[in-house]
Scaffold this active site. Structure first.
Site, PDB file in Angstrom:
ATOM      1  CE  LYS B  93      38.474  35.514  48.167  1.00 57.73           C
ATOM      2  NZ  LYS B  93      39.075  33.989  48.133  1.00 57.73           N
ATOM      3  CD  GLU B 115      45.917  31.324  49.518  1.00 61.59           C
ATOM      4  OE1 GLU B 115      46.532  31.118  50.213  1.00 61.59           O
ATOM      5  OE2 GLU B 115      44.883  32.060  49.231  1.00 61.59           O
ATOM      6  CB  SER B 382      32.157  38.478  45.846  1.00 69.85           C
ATOM      7  OG  SER B 382      32.689  37.344  44.506  1.00 69.85           O
TER       8      SER B 382
END
Lengths: 304, 399
Positions: B93, B115, B382
């Protein structure tokens, strides 16, 4: 006065509000007891404001029930609403504040669908000549089917639609299909919209242009921002259509203020809140609110 | 769904999917973002600054690790792990957050909203806001705040304000609704740092571009290690940012299989999973036209997944196009399969993957034994599983 007759609550209801939109409703011609034409002529839209300023009343259909919504609408029209926005409840109302979010949740718990709202519109159309607009998010309409929606809306006697999250860029097919059924398309204009966008929005609108008074979600505000007057002025550069201002109008002072620069005020959350806070006597509460906004509080008392 | 498939293509389309479905108030901001991003991506200084921060701050490039013991255990394809879990803040991210923070600075926006589902994007956003000196508000579903308590604390420690969202299913979808409501209100001063390849144009394209470094690195690394392209690439898909990040560089390599793994949840019943390609149909949610889990009246369905990061009823529009064209294949792994895969990787390679990434590992465990020993698979890890220890402890009953 003749309007009072047309909107008589005593008229027989021949159909259940839950009746689905079917072919049989083509025959459901409006019962015009007076001289009003049955066929709607082009350019003779019911989306007109008989009052100055005009009043557009929003409600979330199915809150607290479809039957109650019907009474609320007729009561609102009798109290002087020119146009009714029939809100279709949606699970994810991103443009709405807490009041309409709660109303949507209540209506969805009752299982209210776009189909129910169209059936309600057909029912109400039997009783009144007020303008009727379907007010929805995109997904319920897409899921229903764009063409099927237009056919059903026209058949129900609806005058047009406003899709909150459909911008002009994405609206070509929608506009073409709506036009083919002689349904008006109303789009939102925002204080953040450039003149270039306002021009295209104004061109895409029929009936009236809905100007959003300020950035933000729906809901009552303390004051109407100066944004609104400036926006209406900019919109008028591009169109002769009436301009309605919405988002945040909840009292007479604001109503008059908006009436000073716009053709109509859209009242939504204040109405939905009146419905929420007056269980069992929603129609009366909404009529009282509208009468207060219009400065006719004394007349409201006898209207029930 | 005849009528939905006929939507006319406009800006930001992937086949029929994508577009911009937002209240008019946001259009000016989206146009401005598109314009500024267009300029920034052609600006050498912007790119150099982005690359410098990826390297010096986030810790790129991430290794491509040959999982020898997992390969031997499964007895089929050679398995490589792309270690995005080793990045600063613990997941991929951060790539997108650095890119968008640079963009926000360029646009003169001082306030950032975001969010978060699992909290990984929220932590990455809070992190870049601290780094850039921005005000930061993160919306998070109340249910997710409970599930991911540790990340809530991390965000607050980093100086962000975490606002709980009590509406709807109290998960990622509802957090996005609330972030959009904030944005529509404060659009003039605020940048919405959306955390996946979702939402209105230009987000799906822009977020993909910021993550495409994953695939660029992986491609060079696998060519170096194996002297050939991989047979398959496997990645989990919530919104789909880590998957599109690693897929994108391989899309034109037709022989490389691209496999996205959705959350199969606890059953195939609507409401029990987040497998959009299994139970969804085209629709509009939160700004974009893509596959959506919905009921017959067009109301958005609730979803379930053991991993908060995959618990979302829609999917990035580019994935919808890749699925329709058949270029990528989408499968699902259940909660149970993901949990098992998490434990397997922990015990056999000493790597605790995030529950999201564990879905990709689960598909690898199913698929690799059926493949040839000369085949090569890359699994995108990830994120790391530290954030999930609470759920893992509840679910596994280990000692």
């Amino acid at each position: 006065m003749s309007k009072e007759k047309r909107i008589s609550l005593a008229s027989p209801i021949t159909r259940s509000p839950d009746h689905p939109i079917t072919g049989s409703q083509t025959a459901m011609a409006r019962d015009h007891g007076d001289s009003h034409p049955i066929t709607r002529l082009k350019g003779d839209s019911r989306l007109r404001f008989r009052h100055q300023p005009g009043l557009v009343a929003y409600l979330t259909c199915g809150d607290p029930s479809i039957a109650a919504s019907r009474e609320i609408i007729l009561s609102a029209v009798r109290a002087g609403a020119d146009v009714i926005e029939l809100g279709v409840p949606f699970s994810d109302p991103v443009a709405d504040g807490p009041v309409i979010q709660r109303a949507s949740e209540r209506a969805l718990k009752k299982g209210t669908s776009l189909q129910d709202v169209l059936a309600l519109a057909a029912d109400v159309r039997n009783q009144t000549d007020a303008g009727l607009i379907i007010f929805s998010y995109m997904n319920p309409v897409l899921r229903f089917g764009l063409e099927r929606f237009c056919v059903a809306a026209a058949r129900a006697g609806v005058d047009g639609a406003l899709i909150t999250d459909l911008t002009i860029e994405e609206a070509d097919e929608y506009r073409a299909r709506m036009a083919a059924h002689e349904l008006s398309t109303i789009f939102l204009a925002a204080p953040t919209s450039s003149d270039q966008r306002l021009k295209r929005i104004a061109q895409a609108c029929q009936g009236f242009v809905y100007a959003v008074s300020r950035t933000g979600v729906t809901g009552a505000r303390q004051e109407i921002a100066a944004d609104a007057a400036a926006l209406v002025k900019r919109i008028r550069k591009f169109t002769k259509l009436p301009v309605g201002v919405g988002f945040g109008i909840s009292n007479r002072e604001q109503f008059l203020q908006v009436g000073g620069f716009a053709d109509a005020a859209v009242v939504g959350s204040a109405i939905v809140q009146a419905i929420e806070q007056n269980p069992g006597r929603e129609a009366k509460a909404v009529a009282d609110l509208i009468s207060t906004l219009k400065g006719q509080a004394d007349k409201a008392g006898g209207s029930m | 769904m005849g009528s939905t498939a006929k939507l006319k293509p406009a800006a930001g389309r992937f086949g029929a999917y994508g577009g911009r479905y937002v209240p008019e108030t946001l259009m000016a901001a989206l146009e401005e973002l598109e314009r500024q991003y267009g300029k920034a991506r052609r600006d050498k200084r912007f790119r150099a600054e982005f690359e410098r921060l990826l390297k010096e701050y986030a810790g790129r490039p991430t290794p491509l690790f040959f999982a020898r013991r997992l390969t031997e255990k499964l007895g089929g394809a050679r398995i490589y792990l792309k270690r995005e879990d080793l990045l600063h803040t613990g997941a991929h991210k951060i790539n997108n957050c650095i890119g968008q923070a640079l963009l926000a600075r360029r646009m003169g926006k001082q306030r950032i909203i975001a969010e978060t589902g699992a909290g990984q994007h929220g932590v990455a956003t809070a992190t870049v806001c601290a780094l850039f000196g921005f005000d930061c508000v993160v919306y998070m579903g109340a249910e997710d705040m409970r599930r991911q308590e540790l990340n809530v604390f991390r965000m607050r420690l980093l100086g962000a304000e975490v606002r709980g969202v009590d509406s709807g299913s109290k998960t990622l979808k509802d957090a996005i609704n609330e972030a959009m409501r904030d944005w529509v209100t404060n659009v003039r001063t605020t940048h919405y740092l959306l955390g996946s390849v979702l939402g209105a144009h230009p987000y799906p394209t822009m977020v993909r571009d910021f993550h495409s470094v994953i695939g660029r690195e992986a491609r060079a690394q696998i060519l170096n290690a194996e002297d050939k392209l991989p047979t398959a690439i496997i990645a989990c898909v919530g919104g789909g940012s880590n998957a599109i990040g690693i897929f994108h560089q391989f899309i034109n390599d037709r022989r490389v299989k691209l496999i996205g793994v959705e959350a199969g949840g606890r059953s195939e019943k609507l409401g029990d999973h987040a497998a959009r390609f299994r139970g969804g149909s085209p629709g509009v949610l939160q700004g974009t036209f893509s596959y959506v889990l919905q009921d017959s009246a067009g109301q958005i369905a609730t979803t379930h997944s053991i991993s908060a990061g995959l618990d979302y009823p829609s999917i990035g529009p580019e994935h919808a196009a890749l699925a329709d064209s058949g270029r990528a294949e989408y499968v699902a792994a259940s909660d149970e399969e993901a949990l098992e895969a998490c434990v397997t990787l922990a015990r056999i390679e000493g790597i605790i993957p995030a529950l999201e990434s564990s879905h990709a590992v689960a598909e690898c465990i199913k698929r690799a034994p059926r493949m040839k020993k000369s085949d090569v698979v890359i699994v995108n890890i990830s994120g790391r599983g530290d954030k999930d220890v609470g759920i893992l402890r509840e679910s596994l009953h280990i000692g």
